[in-house]
Design an enzyme around this catalytic site. Structure first.
Site, PDB file in Angstrom:
ATOM      1  N   CYS A 165      48.490  58.177  22.652  1.00  0.00           N
ATOM      2  CA  CYS A 165      49.547  57.008  22.478  1.00  0.00           C
ATOM      3  C   CYS A 165      50.167  56.927  24.043  1.00  0.00           C
ATOM      4  O   CYS A 165      50.981  56.088  23.773  1.00  0.00           O
ATOM      5  CB  CYS A 165      50.457  57.755  21.553  1.00  0.00           C
ATOM      6  SG  CYS A 165      49.832  58.044  19.942  1.00  0.00           S
ATOM      7  N   HIS A 305      60.158  57.544  23.483  1.00  0.00           N
ATOM      8  CA  HIS A 305      59.062  57.754  22.565  1.00  0.00           C
ATOM      9  C   HIS A 305      59.254  57.666  21.296  1.00  0.00           C
ATOM     10  O   HIS A 305      58.752  56.850  20.409  1.00  0.00           O
ATOM     11  CB  HIS A 305      58.081  58.981  22.972  1.00  0.00           C
ATOM     12  CG  HIS A 305      56.833  59.038  22.033  1.00  0.00           C
ATOM     13  ND1 HIS A 305      55.729  57.923  22.506  1.00  0.00           N
ATOM     14  CD2 HIS A 305      56.145  59.771  21.415  1.00  0.00           C
ATOM     15  CE1 HIS A 305      54.897  58.424  21.784  1.00  0.00           C
ATOM     16  NE2 HIS A 305      54.886  59.559  21.070  1.00  0.00           N
ATOM     17  N   GLU A 316      62.424  65.338  22.800  1.00  0.00           N
ATOM     18  CA  GLU A 316      62.745  64.354  23.729  1.00  0.00           C
ATOM     19  C   GLU A 316      64.198  64.247  24.137  1.00  0.00           C
ATOM     20  O   GLU A 316      64.427  64.112  25.291  1.00  0.00           O
ATOM     21  CB  GLU A 316      62.153  63.015  23.293  1.00  0.00           C
ATOM     22  CG  GLU A 316      62.119  61.886  24.469  1.00  0.00           C
ATOM     23  CD  GLU A 316      61.633  60.655  24.023  1.00  0.00           C
ATOM     24  OE1 GLU A 316      61.283  59.606  24.873  1.00  0.00           O
ATOM     25  OE2 GLU A 316      61.238  60.514  22.875  1.00  0.00           O
ATOM     26  N   LYS A 337      60.327  51.857  18.249  1.00  0.00           N
ATOM     27  CA  LYS A 337      59.538  52.065  17.079  1.00  0.00           C
ATOM     28  C   LYS A 337      60.087  51.951  15.720  1.00  0.00           C
ATOM     29  O   LYS A 337      59.478  52.057  14.705  1.00  0.00           O
ATOM     30  CB  LYS A 337      58.507  53.437  17.376  1.00  0.00           C
ATOM     31  CG  LYS A 337      57.728  53.449  18.627  1.00  0.00           C
ATOM     32  CD  LYS A 337      57.058  54.776  18.655  1.00  0.00           C
ATOM     33  CE  LYS A 337      56.131  54.918  19.910  1.00  0.00           C
ATOM     34  NZ  LYS A 337      56.688  55.110  21.154  1.00  0.00           N
ATOM     35  N   HIS A 342      54.698  52.738  15.224  1.00  0.00           N
ATOM     36  CA  HIS A 342      53.775  53.283  16.251  1.00  0.00           C
ATOM     37  C   HIS A 342      52.540  52.554  16.483  1.00  0.00           C
ATOM     38  O   HIS A 342      51.608  52.844  15.782  1.00  0.00           O
ATOM     39  CB  HIS A 342      53.574  54.838  16.145  1.00  0.00           C
ATOM     40  CG  HIS A 342      53.253  55.459  17.595  1.00  0.00           C
ATOM     41  ND1 HIS A 342      52.970  54.940  18.670  1.00  0.00           N
ATOM     42  CD2 HIS A 342      53.233  56.936  17.406  1.00  0.00           C
ATOM     43  CE1 HIS A 342      52.577  55.966  19.256  1.00  0.00           C
ATOM     44  NE2 HIS A 342      52.828  57.081  18.749  1.00  0.00           N
ATOM     45  N   PHE A 403      48.954  62.649  21.459  1.00  0.00           N
ATOM     46  CA  PHE A 403      48.380  63.907  21.232  1.00  0.00           C
ATOM     47  C   PHE A 403      47.485  64.520  22.200  1.00  0.00           C
ATOM     48  O   PHE A 403      46.640  63.636  23.022  1.00  0.00           O
ATOM     49  CB  PHE A 403      47.188  63.348  19.986  1.00  0.00           C
ATOM     50  CG  PHE A 403      48.325  63.411  18.517  1.00  0.00           C
ATOM     51  CD1 PHE A 403      49.420  63.693  18.447  1.00  0.00           C
ATOM     52  CD2 PHE A 403      47.620  62.783  17.507  1.00  0.00           C
ATOM     53  CE1 PHE A 403      50.130  63.176  17.248  1.00  0.00           C
ATOM     54  CE2 PHE A 403      48.115  62.485  16.213  1.00  0.00           C
ATOM     55  CZ  PHE A 403      49.608  62.819  16.140  1.00  0.00           C
TER      56      PHE A 403
END
Length: 417
Positions: A165, A305, A316, A337, A342, A403
């Site tokens: 991502c 994110h 975060e 998002k 996402h 990931f």
């Protein structure tokens, strides 16, 4: 060696909120959700039956049917977004050296739907290996970069970047570095993802990564909300034209903003979970600030994110307070998002476009779908909940994490002639 300056001279995007930059930005500012029931396949037996699809997209409006059949959906989206950006930047063989125009294009997964369909077709046959001759060229994720270069005749650096991502943010950083080092005058940097398919949704469901709020799709993506239960899958493509500053001035290009720098780090912690203390996120923001030659207090807005997962959002937020100290409470923070879902490998570029628009228009898009405060999050941080906020945005920072523990971050700054 003095590094060259990098500016943004063109934009193009297709997203769940609109099939051009203007519609995308307008719907972001207005807090529109792009989530709805899945139409791209029959999801009735799946745990998650909704997603943020690109709506009303017909590739034959932009290419003939024969060409469209040779391309996976992710590459179709990539080509159309690149056409928009090239037109926006007014790039042609007459005003640029095509040997010094490159394409660095990202995807987290590539042609997953093509792979899925070909394997299903084979399994339903008699075992005789009958595969479409375009199976491999449609599937491989570097094909978008190749197709874009062939479509426009660009012969500079050309390759794909993949880091889950974080892919398209890493692509932006790599493209900017090529320009800074004088290896190209212009690079089309971006990313595309289109994995709203049986394999994509089923695979992420098996990981228990996605929201299963099927009764209310439009509010399912809830970054920083106490009741968040996973991300909502999206699809998108985005392209940012990065250009060397003097080159852009010489050809009279319109300049949207300056890309100041970026950072990349690893969590080195877990296959899918973020470091609980936000270590990688902290380090990547510090690396980006150092690369940009900027101080924390020069940042006005952070597009996080913020995927709406229980662990990721908190880590975060903690990293932001560590990096920015007291200035963290003067920042606007938002997770777009909550509206786009996402978009995996395309997330970074469409969120960088949101940051660019924020710098241009001095508006911070909201984090929608916030209903219940999370007591584990610092209540004094301004997450721009539910409504856009007007403020001066001289510089914005965009975070993307993937990931495998990949972290990437870019900083854009207002351009003053």
């Amino acid at each position: 060696m003095e590094l060259k300056r990098v500016v943004v001279t063109g934009l193009g995007t297709l997203t769940p909120l609109g099939n051009n930059v203007e519609d995308y930005w307008t719907n972001l500012v207005n807090g529109v959700s792009g989530a709805d029931n899945i139409t791209l396949f029959d999801a009735s037996k799946f745990k998650t039956r909704f997603a943020c699809e690109v709506k009303g997209f017909d590739p034959t409006q932009f290419m003939d049917k024969k060409e469209a059949r040779k391309l996976d959906r992710f590459a179709q989206l990539a080509l159309v977004a690149s056409d928009m950006a090239v037109a926006d930047a007014n790039i042609s063989k007459d005003n640029v050296d095509i040997d010094r125009v490159g394409v660095i294009f990202a995807s987290g997964i590539g042609g997953l739907t093509t792979f899925q369909d070909e394997v299903i077709n084979f399994s339903q046959g008699d075992g005789t290996p009958r595969f479409n001759p375009f199976f491999i060229p449609k599937m491989i994720l570097d094909i978008a970069a190749g197709q874009i270069s062939m479509r426009h005749g660009f012969r500079g650096p050309n390759f794909a970047v993949v880091s889950a991502c974080a892919s398209s943010t890493n692509g932006l950083i790599t493209a900017a570095d090529n320009i800074r080092l004088g290896k190209a005058d212009i690079i089309l940097a971006g990313g595309s993802e289109a994995v709203i398919s049986m394999a994509g949704v089923g695979g992420f469901n098996a990981m228990k990564a996605m929201s299963e709020r099927n009764d209310d799709p439009k509010t399912a993506s809830r970054p920083y909300d106490k009741d968040r239960d996973g991300f909502v899958m999206g699809e998108a493509a985005g392209v940012i034209i990065l250009e060397e500053y003097e080159h852009a001035k010489k050809r009279g290009a319109k300049i949207y903003c300056e890309l100041m720098g970026g950072g990349a780090t690893a969590d080195a912690y877990h296959l899918t979970a973020p470091h609980p203390e936000g270590l990688g996120a902290r380090n990547v923001m510090l690396a980006a600030l150092k690369d940009a030659g900027m101080k924390p207090e020069e940042i006005d807005y952070i597009n996080t994110h913020g995927t709406s997962t229980p662990l990721g959002d908190g880590a975060e937020a903690k990293a932001i307070t560590e990096v920015f100290g007291d200035h963290a409470y003067k920042l606007n923070i938002s997770a777009t998002k909550s509206m786009t879902g996402h978009c995996l490998g395309a997330a970074g570029v469409i969120e960088a476009i949101a940051c660019i628009q924020s710098v241009i228009h001095d508006i911070v898009p909201p984090t929608i779908n916030h209903f219940t405060a999370d007591p584990t999050l610092d209540p004094n941080l301004n997450f721009t909940f539910n409504k856009a906020q007007k403020r001066t945005v001289n510089a914005a920072l965009s975070n993307t994490f993937g990931f495998g523990g990949h972290n990437a971050c870019v900083i854009v700054k207002k351009y003053v002639a």
